[in-house]
Design a protein around this motif. Structure first.
Motif, mmCIF file in Angstrom:
data_model
loop_
_atom_site.group_PDB
_atom_site.id
_atom_site.type_symbol
_atom_site.label_atom_id
_atom_site.label_comp_id
_atom_site.label_asym_id
_atom_site.label_seq_id
_atom_site.Cartn_x
_atom_site.Cartn_y
_atom_site.Cartn_z
ATOM 1 N N LYS A 83 -58.027 -18.845 -12.042
ATOM 2 C CA LYS A 83 -57.895 -18.280 -10.692
ATOM 3 C C LYS A 83 -56.606 -18.760 -10.028
ATOM 4 C CE LYS A 83 -60.221 -17.857 -6.219
ATOM 5 N NZ LYS A 83 -61.433 -18.163 -5.425
ATOM 6 N N GLN A 84 -56.275 -20.028 -10.220
ATOM 7 C CA GLN A 84 -55.073 -20.583 -9.602
ATOM 8 C C GLN A 84 -53.809 -20.010 -10.240
ATOM 9 O OE1 GLN A 84 -55.141 -24.783 -8.447
ATOM 10 N NE2 GLN A 84 -57.262 -24.967 -9.185
ATOM 11 N N LEU B 200 -45.952 -24.000 -7.202
ATOM 12 C CA LEU B 200 -47.359 -24.150 -6.830
ATOM 13 C C LEU B 200 -47.941 -25.362 -7.558
ATOM 14 C CD1 LEU B 200 -50.044 -23.039 -5.559
ATOM 15 C CD2 LEU B 200 -50.405 -21.881 -7.763
ATOM 16 N N ALA C 267 -49.706 -13.423 -8.972
ATOM 17 C CA ALA C 267 -49.767 -12.380 -7.931
ATOM 18 C C ALA C 267 -48.672 -12.577 -6.891
ATOM 19 C CB ALA C 267 -51.139 -12.393 -7.267
ATOM 20 N N LYS C 268 -48.344 -13.837 -6.591
ATOM 21 C CA LYS C 268 -47.295 -14.130 -5.606
ATOM 22 C C LYS C 268 -45.923 -14.277 -6.248
ATOM 23 C CE LYS C 268 -47.796 -16.659 -1.975
ATOM 24 N NZ LYS C 268 -48.018 -17.780 -1.039
ATOM 25 N N ASN D 230 -53.646 -17.062 -11.695
ATOM 26 C CA ASN D 230 -53.587 -15.654 -11.249
ATOM 27 C C ASN D 230 -52.966 -15.558 -9.857
ATOM 28 O OD1 ASN D 230 -54.711 -14.622 -13.576
ATOM 29 N ND2 ASN D 230 -56.806 -14.525 -12.760
ATOM 30 N N TYR D 231 -53.285 -16.525 -9.018
ATOM 31 C CA TYR D 231 -52.694 -16.586 -7.678
ATOM 32 C C TYR D 231 -51.180 -16.724 -7.773
ATOM 33 C CZ TYR D 231 -51.653 -18.625 -3.045
ATOM 34 O OH TYR D 231 -51.126 -18.903 -1.808
ATOM 35 N N PHE E 13 -52.669 -25.251 -4.144
ATOM 36 C CA PHE E 13 -53.828 -24.377 -4.004
ATOM 37 C C PHE E 13 -54.905 -25.140 -3.222
ATOM 38 C CE2 PHE E 13 -57.419 -21.743 -5.247
ATOM 39 C CZ PHE E 13 -56.853 -20.476 -5.225
#
Length: 454
Positions: free
Chosen positions: A404-405, A367, A411-412, A407-408, A396
Protein backbone atom coordinates in the motif's frame (compact mmCIF):
# COMPACT_ATOMS: atom_id res chain seq x y z
CA UNK A 1 -30.46 11.92 -2.15
CA UNK A 2 -28.13 14.93 -2.09
CA UNK A 3 -27.49 16.82 -5.33
CA UNK A 4 -24.16 16.04 -6.96
CA UNK A 5 -21.84 19.04 -6.45
CA UNK A 6 -20.73 21.03 -9.49
CA UNK A 7 -18.83 24.19 -10.40
CA UNK A 8 -20.01 27.14 -12.53
CA UNK A 9 -19.66 26.75 -16.29
CA UNK A 10 -16.46 28.26 -17.62
CA UNK A 11 -14.48 27.58 -14.44
CA UNK A 12 -12.09 24.74 -13.59
CA UNK A 13 -10.65 22.78 -10.71
CA UNK A 14 -6.88 22.26 -10.79
CA UNK A 15 -5.47 19.13 -9.16
CA UNK A 16 -1.98 18.79 -7.64
CA UNK A 17 -0.23 17.87 -10.92
CA UNK A 18 -1.97 20.69 -12.81
CA UNK A 19 -1.09 23.16 -10.07
CA UNK A 20 2.55 22.07 -10.16
CA UNK A 21 2.60 22.78 -13.89
CA UNK A 22 0.81 26.11 -13.54
CA UNK A 23 3.12 27.22 -10.73
CA UNK A 24 6.10 26.33 -12.92
CA UNK A 25 4.70 28.72 -15.55
CA UNK A 26 3.90 31.51 -13.08
CA UNK A 27 7.20 31.18 -11.21
CA UNK A 28 9.24 31.23 -14.43
CA UNK A 29 7.47 34.39 -15.64
CA UNK A 30 7.72 35.96 -12.18
CA UNK A 31 11.48 35.27 -11.97
CA UNK A 32 12.15 36.81 -15.40
CA UNK A 33 10.04 39.90 -14.65
CA UNK A 34 12.04 40.40 -11.45
CA UNK A 35 15.33 40.05 -13.39
CA UNK A 36 14.40 43.17 -15.33
CA UNK A 37 13.45 45.26 -12.32
CA UNK A 38 9.67 44.81 -12.42
CA UNK A 39 7.86 44.89 -9.07
CA UNK A 40 4.77 42.88 -8.25
CA UNK A 41 1.46 44.42 -7.24
CA UNK A 42 -1.97 42.93 -6.65
CA UNK A 43 -5.36 44.59 -6.86
CA UNK A 44 -8.67 43.38 -5.37
CA UNK A 45 -10.73 40.77 -7.21
CA UNK A 46 -13.62 43.24 -6.95
CA UNK A 47 -13.59 46.82 -8.18
CA UNK A 48 -16.36 49.37 -7.96
CA UNK A 49 -18.60 49.34 -11.03
CA UNK A 50 -17.80 53.03 -11.35
CA UNK A 51 -14.19 51.96 -12.03
CA UNK A 52 -15.11 49.20 -14.48
CA UNK A 53 -18.13 50.42 -16.45
CA UNK A 54 -17.56 52.26 -19.72
CA UNK A 55 -13.92 51.15 -20.07
CA UNK A 56 -14.45 48.13 -22.36
CA UNK A 57 -17.18 49.36 -24.69
CA UNK A 58 -20.83 48.34 -24.68
CA UNK A 59 -20.08 44.65 -25.29
CA UNK A 60 -17.45 44.60 -22.56
CA UNK A 61 -19.88 46.11 -20.07
CA UNK A 62 -22.28 43.23 -20.75
CA UNK A 63 -19.52 40.73 -19.91
CA UNK A 64 -18.83 42.17 -16.46
CA UNK A 65 -19.74 39.93 -13.52
CA UNK A 66 -21.65 42.21 -11.15
CA UNK A 67 -21.79 41.52 -7.40
CA UNK A 68 -25.06 42.05 -5.51
CA UNK A 69 -24.90 44.53 -2.65
CA UNK A 70 -24.84 42.80 0.73
CA UNK A 71 -27.79 43.00 3.09
CA UNK A 72 -31.17 44.14 1.82
CA UNK A 73 -30.11 44.77 -1.78
CA UNK A 74 -33.74 45.48 -2.83
CA UNK A 75 -34.13 48.38 -0.41
CA UNK A 76 -33.32 51.01 -3.08
CA UNK A 77 -35.84 49.65 -5.62
CA UNK A 78 -39.61 49.74 -5.85
CA UNK A 79 -42.13 47.28 -7.29
CA UNK A 80 -42.53 49.29 -10.49
CA UNK A 81 -38.82 49.01 -11.30
CA UNK A 82 -38.90 45.27 -10.66
CA UNK A 83 -41.94 44.80 -12.92
CA UNK A 84 -40.31 46.80 -15.74
CA UNK A 85 -37.36 44.34 -15.65
CA UNK A 86 -34.88 46.89 -17.00
CA UNK A 87 -31.80 44.84 -16.15
CA UNK A 88 -29.21 47.57 -16.73
CA UNK A 89 -31.13 50.03 -14.58
CA UNK A 90 -31.68 47.41 -11.85
CA UNK A 91 -28.04 46.33 -11.91
CA UNK A 92 -26.97 49.92 -11.27
CA UNK A 93 -29.17 49.97 -8.15
CA UNK A 94 -28.53 46.45 -6.88
CA UNK A 95 -24.80 46.24 -7.55
CA UNK A 96 -21.98 48.60 -6.62
CA UNK A 97 -19.12 46.19 -7.30
CA UNK A 98 -17.97 43.82 -10.03
CA UNK A 99 -15.26 41.22 -10.62
CA UNK A 100 -12.32 42.64 -12.56
CA UNK A 101 -12.51 42.08 -16.35
CA UNK A 102 -8.77 42.53 -16.96
CA UNK A 103 -5.68 43.78 -15.13
CA UNK A 104 -5.21 46.98 -17.16
CA UNK A 105 -8.09 49.10 -15.84
CA UNK A 106 -7.37 48.16 -12.19
CA UNK A 107 -3.70 49.04 -12.87
CA UNK A 108 -4.72 52.45 -14.24
CA UNK A 109 -6.86 53.02 -11.16
CA UNK A 110 -3.95 51.94 -8.93
CA UNK A 111 -1.54 54.37 -10.61
CA UNK A 112 -3.95 57.30 -10.17
CA UNK A 113 -4.65 56.46 -6.53
CA UNK A 114 -0.97 55.92 -5.63
CA UNK A 115 0.63 58.46 -7.96
CA UNK A 116 2.44 60.31 -5.17
CA UNK A 117 4.02 57.09 -3.85
CA UNK A 118 5.24 55.74 -7.20
CA UNK A 119 8.71 56.25 -8.60
CA UNK A 120 8.44 56.98 -12.33
CA UNK A 121 8.99 55.18 -14.56
CA UNK A 122 6.95 52.57 -12.71
CA UNK A 123 7.63 48.96 -13.76
CA UNK A 124 4.94 46.65 -12.44
CA UNK A 125 3.89 43.09 -13.02
CA UNK A 126 0.69 41.38 -11.97
CA UNK A 127 -0.31 37.70 -12.10
CA UNK A 128 -3.94 37.32 -11.06
CA UNK A 129 -7.26 35.85 -12.26
CA UNK A 130 -9.83 37.87 -14.21
CA UNK A 131 -13.49 37.11 -14.93
CA UNK A 132 -15.68 37.54 -18.00
CA UNK A 133 -19.35 36.56 -18.32
CA UNK A 134 -18.65 35.17 -21.78
CA UNK A 135 -20.19 32.06 -23.30
CA UNK A 136 -17.89 29.18 -22.29
CA UNK A 137 -16.39 27.16 -25.15
CA UNK A 138 -13.24 25.19 -25.88
CA UNK A 139 -10.24 27.27 -24.84
CA UNK A 140 -12.40 30.12 -23.52
CA UNK A 141 -13.16 30.33 -19.83
CA UNK A 142 -15.07 32.68 -17.56
CA UNK A 143 -12.21 32.68 -15.06
CA UNK A 144 -8.61 32.74 -16.24
CA UNK A 145 -5.22 34.18 -15.31
CA UNK A 146 -3.38 37.09 -16.90
CA UNK A 147 0.36 37.68 -16.47
CA UNK A 148 0.90 41.35 -17.27
CA UNK A 149 3.93 43.61 -17.14
CA UNK A 150 3.86 47.34 -17.91
CA UNK A 151 6.19 50.31 -17.79
CA UNK A 152 4.42 53.65 -17.34
CA UNK A 153 5.81 57.14 -17.22
CA UNK A 154 8.47 56.69 -19.91
CA UNK A 155 8.41 57.20 -23.70
CA UNK A 156 11.80 55.52 -24.19
CA UNK A 157 11.90 52.72 -26.77
CA UNK A 158 14.37 50.89 -24.53
CA UNK A 159 11.25 49.73 -22.67
CA UNK A 160 10.03 47.96 -25.82
CA UNK A 161 13.48 46.42 -26.24
CA UNK A 162 13.46 45.07 -22.67
CA UNK A 163 9.98 43.63 -23.03
CA UNK A 164 11.08 41.73 -26.14
CA UNK A 165 14.09 40.44 -24.20
CA UNK A 166 11.72 39.30 -21.45
CA UNK A 167 9.58 37.43 -23.99
CA UNK A 168 12.67 35.80 -25.48
CA UNK A 169 14.03 34.81 -22.06
CA UNK A 170 10.73 33.35 -20.81
CA UNK A 171 10.17 31.14 -23.84
CA UNK A 172 13.83 30.09 -23.93
CA UNK A 173 13.47 28.92 -20.33
CA UNK A 174 10.31 27.03 -21.26
CA UNK A 175 12.06 25.45 -24.24
CA UNK A 176 9.30 26.69 -26.59
CA UNK A 177 10.46 27.88 -30.02
CA UNK A 178 8.58 31.05 -30.89
CA UNK A 179 8.42 33.77 -33.48
CA UNK A 180 8.00 37.30 -32.11
CA UNK A 181 5.98 39.39 -34.56
CA UNK A 182 6.26 43.18 -34.38
CA UNK A 183 4.57 46.10 -36.10
CA UNK A 184 3.77 49.73 -35.35
CA UNK A 185 0.39 51.43 -35.18
CA UNK A 186 1.88 54.58 -36.74
CA UNK A 187 2.92 52.59 -39.83
CA UNK A 188 -0.64 51.29 -40.24
CA UNK A 189 -1.97 54.84 -39.87
CA UNK A 190 0.59 56.01 -42.41
CA UNK A 191 -0.47 53.37 -44.95
CA UNK A 192 -4.12 54.37 -44.58
CA UNK A 193 -3.14 58.05 -44.92
CA UNK A 194 -0.98 57.54 -48.04
CA UNK A 195 -3.60 55.54 -49.97
CA UNK A 196 -6.50 57.69 -48.78
CA UNK A 197 -8.40 54.90 -47.00
CA UNK A 198 -8.15 55.67 -43.31
CA UNK A 199 -11.39 53.82 -42.54
CA UNK A 200 -10.24 50.63 -44.31
CA UNK A 201 -7.08 49.78 -42.39
CA UNK A 202 -8.63 46.72 -40.64
CA UNK A 203 -9.93 45.37 -43.98
CA UNK A 204 -6.51 45.95 -45.55
CA UNK A 205 -4.59 44.08 -42.82
CA UNK A 206 -7.10 41.19 -42.78
CA UNK A 207 -6.79 40.81 -46.56
CA UNK A 208 -2.98 41.01 -46.59
CA UNK A 209 -2.83 38.42 -43.80
CA UNK A 210 -4.31 35.86 -46.23
CA UNK A 211 -1.54 36.31 -48.82
CA UNK A 212 0.14 32.95 -48.10
CA UNK A 213 -3.17 31.08 -48.25
CA UNK A 214 -4.99 32.65 -51.23
CA UNK A 215 -2.31 34.44 -53.31
CA UNK A 216 -1.91 38.05 -54.40
CA UNK A 217 -4.69 38.03 -57.02
CA UNK A 218 -7.28 36.89 -54.51
CA UNK A 219 -5.99 39.36 -51.93
CA UNK A 220 -6.49 42.18 -54.44
CA UNK A 221 -9.97 40.85 -55.28
CA UNK A 222 -10.86 40.92 -51.59
CA UNK A 223 -9.59 44.50 -51.30
CA UNK A 224 -11.90 45.46 -54.20
CA UNK A 225 -14.82 43.83 -52.37
CA UNK A 226 -13.90 45.89 -49.30
CA UNK A 227 -14.37 49.06 -51.37
CA UNK A 228 -10.80 50.05 -52.24
CA UNK A 229 -10.24 51.70 -55.62
CA UNK A 230 -7.81 50.38 -58.24
CA UNK A 231 -5.51 53.30 -57.50
CA UNK A 232 -5.48 52.50 -53.77
CA UNK A 233 -4.83 48.82 -54.47
CA UNK A 234 -1.95 49.74 -56.81
CA UNK A 235 -0.33 51.82 -54.06
CA UNK A 236 -0.54 48.81 -51.73
CA UNK A 237 1.25 46.41 -54.08
CA UNK A 238 4.84 47.12 -52.85
CA UNK A 239 3.68 46.44 -49.29
CA UNK A 240 1.69 43.30 -50.13
CA UNK A 241 4.61 41.87 -52.12
CA UNK A 242 7.23 42.69 -49.48
CA UNK A 243 9.91 40.06 -48.93
CA UNK A 244 13.40 39.88 -47.48
CA UNK A 245 14.84 40.74 -44.10
CA UNK A 246 13.31 43.11 -41.56
CA UNK A 247 15.70 45.81 -42.82
CA UNK A 248 14.59 45.24 -46.43
CA UNK A 249 10.94 45.50 -45.39
CA UNK A 250 11.57 48.72 -43.45
CA UNK A 251 13.32 50.23 -46.49
CA UNK A 252 10.32 49.35 -48.69
CA UNK A 253 7.83 50.74 -46.18
CA UNK A 254 9.85 53.96 -45.81
CA UNK A 255 9.66 54.51 -49.58
CA UNK A 256 5.90 53.91 -49.67
CA UNK A 257 5.34 56.20 -46.66
CA UNK A 258 7.68 58.98 -47.81
CA UNK A 259 4.84 61.53 -47.68
CA UNK A 260 3.54 60.47 -44.23
CA UNK A 261 5.26 62.00 -41.21
CA UNK A 262 3.36 59.66 -38.87
CA UNK A 263 4.24 56.58 -40.92
CA UNK A 264 7.95 57.48 -41.09
CA UNK A 265 8.04 57.99 -37.32
CA UNK A 266 6.70 54.44 -36.95
CA UNK A 267 9.44 53.17 -39.29
CA UNK A 268 12.12 54.94 -37.22
CA UNK A 269 10.73 53.48 -33.99
CA UNK A 270 10.72 49.94 -35.37
CA UNK A 271 14.21 50.36 -36.82
CA UNK A 272 15.55 51.41 -33.40
CA UNK A 273 13.88 48.48 -31.62
CA UNK A 274 15.02 45.88 -34.16
CA UNK A 275 18.57 47.25 -34.46
CA UNK A 276 18.99 47.32 -30.67
CA UNK A 277 17.66 43.77 -30.31
CA UNK A 278 20.03 42.66 -33.07
CA UNK A 279 22.93 44.08 -31.03
CA UNK A 280 21.92 42.41 -27.75
CA UNK A 281 21.06 39.11 -29.46
CA UNK A 282 17.88 37.05 -29.09
CA UNK A 283 17.47 33.27 -29.23
CA UNK A 284 14.12 33.55 -31.05
CA UNK A 285 13.30 35.22 -34.36
CA UNK A 286 11.88 38.75 -34.56
CA UNK A 287 9.72 39.25 -37.64
CA UNK A 288 8.29 42.51 -38.93
CA UNK A 289 4.68 41.67 -39.82
CA UNK A 290 2.55 44.42 -41.37
CA UNK A 291 -0.63 42.35 -40.96
CA UNK A 292 -0.32 42.57 -37.18
CA UNK A 293 -2.99 45.05 -36.16
CA UNK A 294 -4.01 44.15 -32.60
CA UNK A 295 -5.90 46.70 -30.52
CA UNK A 296 -6.11 49.38 -33.20
CA UNK A 297 -8.16 51.66 -30.95
CA UNK A 298 -5.89 51.13 -27.97
CA UNK A 299 -2.26 50.91 -29.08
CA UNK A 300 -0.44 53.94 -30.46
CA UNK A 301 3.10 52.70 -31.20
CA UNK A 302 4.87 49.34 -31.37
CA UNK A 303 2.63 46.27 -31.20
CA UNK A 304 3.80 42.70 -30.77
CA UNK A 305 2.47 39.16 -30.74
CA UNK A 306 4.12 35.79 -30.10
CA UNK A 307 3.36 32.56 -31.99
CA UNK A 308 4.56 29.07 -31.01
CA UNK A 309 6.35 27.42 -33.95
CA UNK A 310 5.79 23.74 -33.11
CA UNK A 311 2.11 23.80 -32.09
CA UNK A 312 -1.02 24.98 -33.90
CA UNK A 313 -2.41 27.54 -31.48
CA UNK A 314 -3.25 31.24 -31.45
CA UNK A 315 -1.15 34.03 -29.99
CA UNK A 316 0.46 33.08 -26.66
CA UNK A 317 1.72 36.57 -25.74
CA UNK A 318 0.88 40.06 -26.95
CA UNK A 319 1.19 43.73 -26.10
CA UNK A 320 2.24 47.16 -27.26
CA UNK A 321 2.71 50.88 -26.62
CA UNK A 322 -0.29 52.95 -25.57
CA UNK A 323 -0.91 56.59 -24.63
CA UNK A 324 -3.00 58.03 -21.84
CA UNK A 325 -3.45 54.93 -19.67
CA UNK A 326 -4.84 56.97 -16.79
CA UNK A 327 -6.88 59.48 -18.81
CA UNK A 328 -10.03 57.45 -18.08
CA UNK A 329 -9.58 58.46 -14.43
CA UNK A 330 -8.85 62.12 -15.03
CA UNK A 331 -5.04 61.99 -15.09
CA UNK A 332 -4.08 62.48 -18.76
CA UNK A 333 -0.73 62.19 -20.48
CA UNK A 334 0.75 59.04 -18.94
CA UNK A 335 2.23 56.83 -21.66
CA UNK A 336 3.12 53.19 -21.21
CA UNK A 337 4.02 49.92 -22.86
CA UNK A 338 3.12 46.42 -21.75
CA UNK A 339 2.90 42.72 -22.48
CA UNK A 340 0.65 39.91 -21.32
CA UNK A 341 1.57 36.21 -21.31
CA UNK A 342 -1.31 33.84 -22.05
CA UNK A 343 -0.77 31.37 -19.19
CA UNK A 344 -3.53 28.97 -20.26
CA UNK A 345 -2.26 28.71 -23.83
CA UNK A 346 1.34 28.34 -22.64
CA UNK A 347 0.09 25.51 -20.40
CA UNK A 348 -1.43 23.77 -23.46
CA UNK A 349 1.77 24.22 -25.51
CA UNK A 350 4.00 22.82 -22.75
CA UNK A 351 1.63 19.85 -22.40
CA UNK A 352 1.56 19.12 -26.12
CA UNK A 353 5.34 19.32 -26.43
CA UNK A 354 5.94 17.55 -23.08
CA UNK A 355 8.39 20.25 -21.99
CA UNK A 356 7.76 20.32 -18.24
CA UNK A 357 10.97 19.57 -16.30
CA UNK A 358 10.43 16.45 -14.21
CA UNK A 359 11.27 18.32 -11.02
CA UNK A 360 8.53 20.90 -11.70
CA UNK A 361 5.74 18.28 -11.55
CA UNK A 362 7.25 16.18 -8.75
CA UNK A 363 5.90 17.19 -5.37
CA UNK A 364 7.54 14.77 -2.92
CA UNK A 365 11.05 13.56 -3.77
CA UNK A 366 11.48 11.04 -0.96
CA UNK A 367 8.96 8.90 0.94
CA UNK A 368 9.93 7.19 4.22
CA UNK A 369 8.16 3.87 4.73
CA UNK A 370 6.38 3.51 8.08
CA UNK A 371 7.19 0.12 9.71
CA UNK A 372 5.91 1.07 13.17
CA UNK A 373 6.43 3.33 16.17
CA UNK A 374 10.10 2.46 16.85
CA UNK A 375 11.14 2.80 13.19
CA UNK A 376 9.22 6.07 12.83
CA UNK A 377 11.01 7.54 15.87
CA UNK A 378 14.31 6.63 14.16
CA UNK A 379 13.27 8.15 10.80
CA UNK A 380 11.83 11.47 11.99
CA UNK A 381 15.20 13.14 12.86
CA UNK A 382 16.56 11.96 9.48
CA UNK A 383 13.56 13.47 7.72
CA UNK A 384 14.27 16.77 9.47
CA UNK A 385 17.88 16.72 8.18
CA UNK A 386 16.70 15.87 4.68
CA UNK A 387 14.16 18.72 4.62
CA UNK A 388 16.74 21.13 6.05
CA UNK A 389 18.83 20.44 2.94
CA UNK A 390 15.91 21.37 0.65
CA UNK A 391 14.67 17.88 -0.24
CA UNK A 392 10.88 17.49 -0.24
CA UNK A 393 10.18 14.49 1.98
CA UNK A 394 7.30 12.85 3.82
CA UNK A 395 6.63 9.75 5.90
CA UNK A 396 3.60 7.55 5.34
CA UNK A 397 1.35 8.30 8.34
CA UNK A 398 0.20 4.73 9.03
CA UNK A 399 2.09 1.48 9.52
CA UNK A 400 0.21 -0.04 6.56
CA UNK A 401 1.26 -2.97 4.41
CA UNK A 402 4.38 -2.31 2.34
CA UNK A 403 2.45 -2.77 -0.93
CA UNK A 404 0.00 0.00 0.00
CA UNK A 405 2.82 2.40 0.85
CA UNK A 406 4.70 1.65 -2.38
CA UNK A 407 1.48 2.10 -4.38
CA UNK A 408 1.13 5.50 -2.73
CA UNK A 409 4.65 6.42 -3.88
CA UNK A 410 3.89 5.27 -7.43
CA UNK A 411 0.59 7.13 -7.57
CA UNK A 412 2.32 10.37 -6.52
CA UNK A 413 5.28 9.66 -8.80
CA UNK A 414 7.70 9.88 -5.88
CA UNK A 415 11.10 8.89 -7.31
CA UNK A 416 12.74 7.58 -4.10
CA UNK A 417 11.61 5.57 -1.09
CA UNK A 418 13.59 5.19 2.17
CA UNK A 419 13.27 2.09 4.37
CA UNK A 420 14.63 1.67 7.88
CA UNK A 421 14.31 -1.67 9.72
CA UNK A 422 16.36 -3.45 12.37
CA UNK A 423 19.51 -3.74 10.19
CA UNK A 424 19.49 -0.11 9.05
CA UNK A 425 18.84 1.19 12.58
CA UNK A 426 21.73 -0.89 13.94
CA UNK A 427 24.12 0.67 11.39
CA UNK A 428 22.71 4.21 11.57
CA UNK A 429 21.66 4.06 7.91
CA UNK A 430 18.59 3.76 5.65
CA UNK A 431 17.96 1.74 2.51
CA UNK A 432 17.21 3.96 -0.47
CA UNK A 433 15.06 2.46 -3.26
CA UNK A 434 14.97 4.06 -6.72
CA UNK A 435 11.34 3.57 -7.78
CA UNK A 436 12.16 3.77 -11.47
CA UNK A 437 15.01 1.26 -11.64
CA UNK A 438 14.25 -0.77 -8.50
CA UNK A 439 17.88 -0.40 -7.41
CA UNK A 440 18.49 -0.37 -3.63
CA UNK A 441 21.47 0.75 -1.55
CA UNK A 442 22.16 1.32 2.12
CA UNK A 443 23.31 4.89 2.88
CA UNK A 444 24.04 7.15 5.82
CA UNK A 445 21.68 10.15 6.12
CA UNK A 446 24.39 12.42 4.68
CA UNK A 447 25.03 10.06 1.74
CA UNK A 448 21.27 9.90 1.16
CA UNK A 449 21.03 13.68 0.90
CA UNK A 450 23.98 13.94 -1.51
CA UNK A 451 22.67 11.11 -3.68
CA UNK A 452 19.23 12.67 -4.14
CA UNK A 453 20.58 16.20 -4.63
CA UNK A 454 22.93 14.92 -7.37
Amino acid sequence: MANKPSIPKGTRDFGPVEMSKRNYIFNTIREVYALYGFQQIETPSMETLQTLMGKYGEEGDKLLFKVLNSGDFLSKTDDRELIERNTLHLAAKLCEKGLRYDLTVPFARYVVMHREELQMPFKRYQIQPVWRADRPQKGRYREFYQCDADVVGSDSLLNEVELMQIVDTVFSRFGIRVQIKINNRKILSGIAEVIGAADKIVDITVAIDKLDKIGIDNVNAELREDGLTEEQIAKLQPIIAMTGSNDDKLDTIAQVLASSETGLKGVDELRFILDTLKAVGLKNEMQLDLTLARGLNYYTGAIFEVKALDVQIGSITGGGRYDNLTGIFGMPGLSGVGISFGADRIYDVLNQLDLYPRDSVTTTQLLFINFGQKETAYCLPIINKVRARGIRAEIFPDAAKMKKQLNYANAKQIPFVALAGENEMAEGKVTLKDMETGQQQMLTPEELVEYIKD
